[in-house]
Every structure is written in C-alpha cells, then in structure tokens.
Design a protein around this motif. Structure first.
Motif, PDB file in Angstrom:
ATOM      1  N   ILE A 218       6.481 -10.252   8.602  1.00  0.00           N
ATOM      2  CA  ILE A 218       6.140 -10.160   7.174  1.00  0.00           C
ATOM      3  C   ILE A 218       7.319  -9.621   6.366  1.00  0.00           C
ATOM      4  N   GLN A 219       8.149  -8.783   6.978  1.00  0.00           N
ATOM      5  CA  GLN A 219       9.354  -8.340   6.288  1.00  0.00           C
ATOM      6  C   GLN A 219      10.317  -9.505   6.086  1.00  0.00           C
ATOM      7  N   HIS A 220      10.427 -10.344   7.095  1.00  0.00           N
ATOM      8  CA  HIS A 220      11.283 -11.531   6.997  1.00  0.00           C
ATOM      9  C   HIS A 220      10.796 -12.472   5.897  1.00  0.00           C
ATOM     10  N   LEU A 221       9.474 -12.578   5.757  1.00  0.00           N
ATOM     11  CA  LEU A 221       8.884 -13.498   4.780  1.00  0.00           C
ATOM     12  C   LEU A 221       8.640 -12.846   3.424  1.00  0.00           C
ATOM     13  N   ASN A 222       8.880 -11.540   3.348  1.00  0.00           N
ATOM     14  CA  ASN A 222       8.651 -10.787   2.111  1.00  0.00           C
ATOM     15  C   ASN A 222       7.191 -10.885   1.662  1.00  0.00           C
ATOM     16  N   ILE A 223       6.308 -10.705   2.624  1.00  0.00           N
ATOM     17  CA  ILE A 223       4.867 -10.681   2.354  1.00  0.00           C
ATOM     18  C   ILE A 223       4.375  -9.245   2.498  1.00  0.00           C
ATOM     19  N   SER A 224       3.578  -8.799   1.557  1.00  0.00           N
ATOM     20  CA  SER A 224       3.073  -7.430   1.577  1.00  0.00           C
ATOM     21  C   SER A 224       2.061  -7.234   2.703  1.00  0.00           C
ATOM     22  N   LYS A 225       2.095  -6.045   3.293  1.00  0.00           N
ATOM     23  CA  LYS A 225       1.100  -5.698   4.306  1.00  0.00           C
ATOM     24  C   LYS A 225      -0.316  -5.791   3.740  1.00  0.00           C
ATOM     25  N   GLU A 226      -0.470  -5.614   2.453  1.00  0.00           N
ATOM     26  CA  GLU A 226      -1.789  -5.706   1.821  1.00  0.00           C
ATOM     27  C   GLU A 226      -2.381  -7.104   1.911  1.00  0.00           C
ATOM     28  N   ASN A 227      -1.547  -8.080   2.236  1.00  0.00           N
ATOM     29  CA  ASN A 227      -1.999  -9.466   2.317  1.00  0.00           C
ATOM     30  C   ASN A 227      -2.085  -9.965   3.763  1.00  0.00           C
ATOM     31  N   THR A 228      -2.307  -9.038   4.697  1.00  0.00           N
ATOM     32  CA  THR A 228      -2.379  -9.418   6.108  1.00  0.00           C
ATOM     33  C   THR A 228      -3.802  -9.326   6.641  1.00  0.00           C
ATOM     34  N   TYR A 229      -4.160 -10.314   7.444  1.00  0.00           N
ATOM     35  CA  TYR A 229      -5.469 -10.382   8.110  1.00  0.00           C
ATOM     36  C   TYR A 229      -5.215 -10.648   9.593  1.00  0.00           C
TER      37      TYR A 229
END
Length: 283
Positions: A218-229
């Motif tokens: 998610i760091q590589h993709l720049n996605i927030s942890k808040e958007n993880t399932y």
C-alpha cells in the motif's frame, strides 16, 4: 472516490478446500469483478507460492499477489520484492526431516518439490485405499486434487530457490519440538490445512508476514491504510486482519481468528465474501 484495496487469503477463504477438488464460489468471483469495475483493487494474500496458485485462481484476474506468507509481493507484472530462505537453513531442514522420516514439501515459485513418501500419503488421505477400493479410484479419477498432481517428485530438496517448507504431522514429534529446532532460522507456524494434521506446520523466512507485505504494497501504491480490507479464515491471517482497517473472518474461520476480527461474515459456501463486500459498498 478513494480507491480501496481488498486482500484475500486463499485456502479456506477465497477457495473452498473442503471438497477434494478445490473451487472458488461463483459469488466470490462475481464480487471481485464488481469491486474491480468500481475501481477497487483485489489482491491475493496467501501462504501459497506461485506454483500453487493454479490457473482457476489466476484466471479470476487479481491485481496482485502477496505469496509465501509475505515472502514476495507482486503487483500486476512487477515483483516488488522476493525474500528466500538461505541455503544453510534449507540444508538443516532437509537433513532433519529426512533423518526423522517426515513427509514434507519445498515451495519455490518454480515448483513444489515433494519428499519421497508424501504423494502416496496425500493420496490415501484424499481418496482412500487406491489399491483395494474401487470408490477411491473413482474419486481420484472424477474429483482429482489440484494440489497432489502439482507436486514434483524425485528431486534433490537441498534447493537454493526456496520460499518456505511445509510438513505434515509426524507421530511422536509434537509441533513444539519442530519450533524449538528451527525457531532461530525460520518463522515457525502451525499449518492451516486440516488434512496435514494438528502438528503440521510451515517454516518461512523470518521477519516477513502478511501484514508487513500489505504495508509495503500500500505504501508503493500510495493507498491509505484506512482503505484496506482483509478476508481470512486461519490463525495465520491474524496479523493481516489486525493490520487492515477492516479485518473480516469468513463464517467457516477458526474461532481464534473470529475472536480478533472486526466482523464475521457467512460461510464462503454461503456467499460470505459477496455479502460482506456488498455490505461495505465495495461494489
């Protein structure tokens, strides 16, 4: 709209392994495709290596793969990292298991390599007495396992391309003995495949797990942890469910995972993943 990323364990979560021939419920495939159509990402997060991620899984069209319990991370066609077991540790495992007559297999991304008597044992467990029972032979012919035919036999197991090692239980050798023998070189965990037995387990690269791999991706993709399932069923999914914002245990999960999950959905054979993904408006 923020992009969400959904992680799926394979055995017992994405794939129903209770029948002899594993399958992905049609409703789960539909949910994955609908979520992707909405712009979300769907990623496998499994203990399996590439050699055990069969065509019927890959054909669903996942966006990425975290495999070998976090040992490698692949997104689309790019390998972000791949950590393998040192040769000295492999030699230790193979020599110990051969000395004590364990049934085990070595996982690499290029193949699954079986010890001498593993395949006959797995066939007895999966089908029955193939030599004397016509029903066992029918079952093997009409409901063949995906896993057993994928095992390569007759190879030297002192390999240099190893992701992890899986072993079946051995009478008189409690899991704790294996933990003590290898805990300085490996991450030693109980296996989650019921047919392997209560004292079966996995030896993987220390310092990596599903949660650390998810964090790297998610760091590589720049996605927030808040958007993880995350969806899981076994105790080796605890770190994944605890790390992700929404950790969901399927209805057929182990009680220990249900105890720490944010929620529990239905059994996977009863549209559990579909129902949960719909509830969270992932499609």
């Amino acid at each position: 709209m923020s992009k969400n990323i959904i992680f799926f364990d394979v055995d017992g979560t994405l794939v129903d392994v209770r029948p002899a021939r594993e399958y992905i419920p049609a409703s789960t495939i539909e949910a994955v495709h609908k979520a992707q159509a909405k712009g979300n990402l769907c990623v496998l997060c499994t203990g399996r290596s590439l050699a055990e991620i069969y065509d019927h899984i890959l054909e669903v069209g996942f966006d990425g793969i975290i495999g070998a319990g976090g040992g490698f991370v692949q997104f689309k066609n790019d390998m972000l990292y791949h950590k393998m077991v040192p040769q000295s540790a492999i030699n230790h495992v193979v020599d110990f298991f051969e000395k004590h007559q364990f049934d085990y297999y070595i996982e690499s991304n290029g193949g699954l390599y079986a010890s001498k008597y593993l395949v006959p044992r797995l066939e007895r467990i999966s089908y029955g007495d193939l030599e004397n029972d016509p029903e066992a032979r029918r079952k093997k012919e009409e409901e063949p396992s995906h896993f057993i035919p994928s095992l390569k036999q007759g190879y030297d197991l002192h390999r240099s391309d190893v992701n992890k090692i899986c072993f079946l239980e051995k009478e008189g050798m409690p899991f704790e003995i294996i933990r003590q023998e290898f805990e300085k070189e490996f991450n030693v965990i109980h296996c989650t495949v019921p047919m392997f037995g209560d004292d079966s387990g996995e030896l993987s690269v220390p310092g990596v797990n599903k949660a650390s791999a998810i964090e790297a991706l998610i760091q590589h993709l720049n996605i927030s942890k808040e958007n993880t399932y995350a969806f899981g069923d076994g105790l080796n999914d605890i770190d994944m469910l605890e790390y992700c914002q929404y950790g969901i245990a399927v209805g057929n999960a182990k009680q220990g995972l249900k105890d720490i999950a944010d929620e529990i959905t239905d059994d996977i054979a009863e549209d559990g993943i579909y129902n949960s993904m719909k509830k969270h408006h992932l499609f």
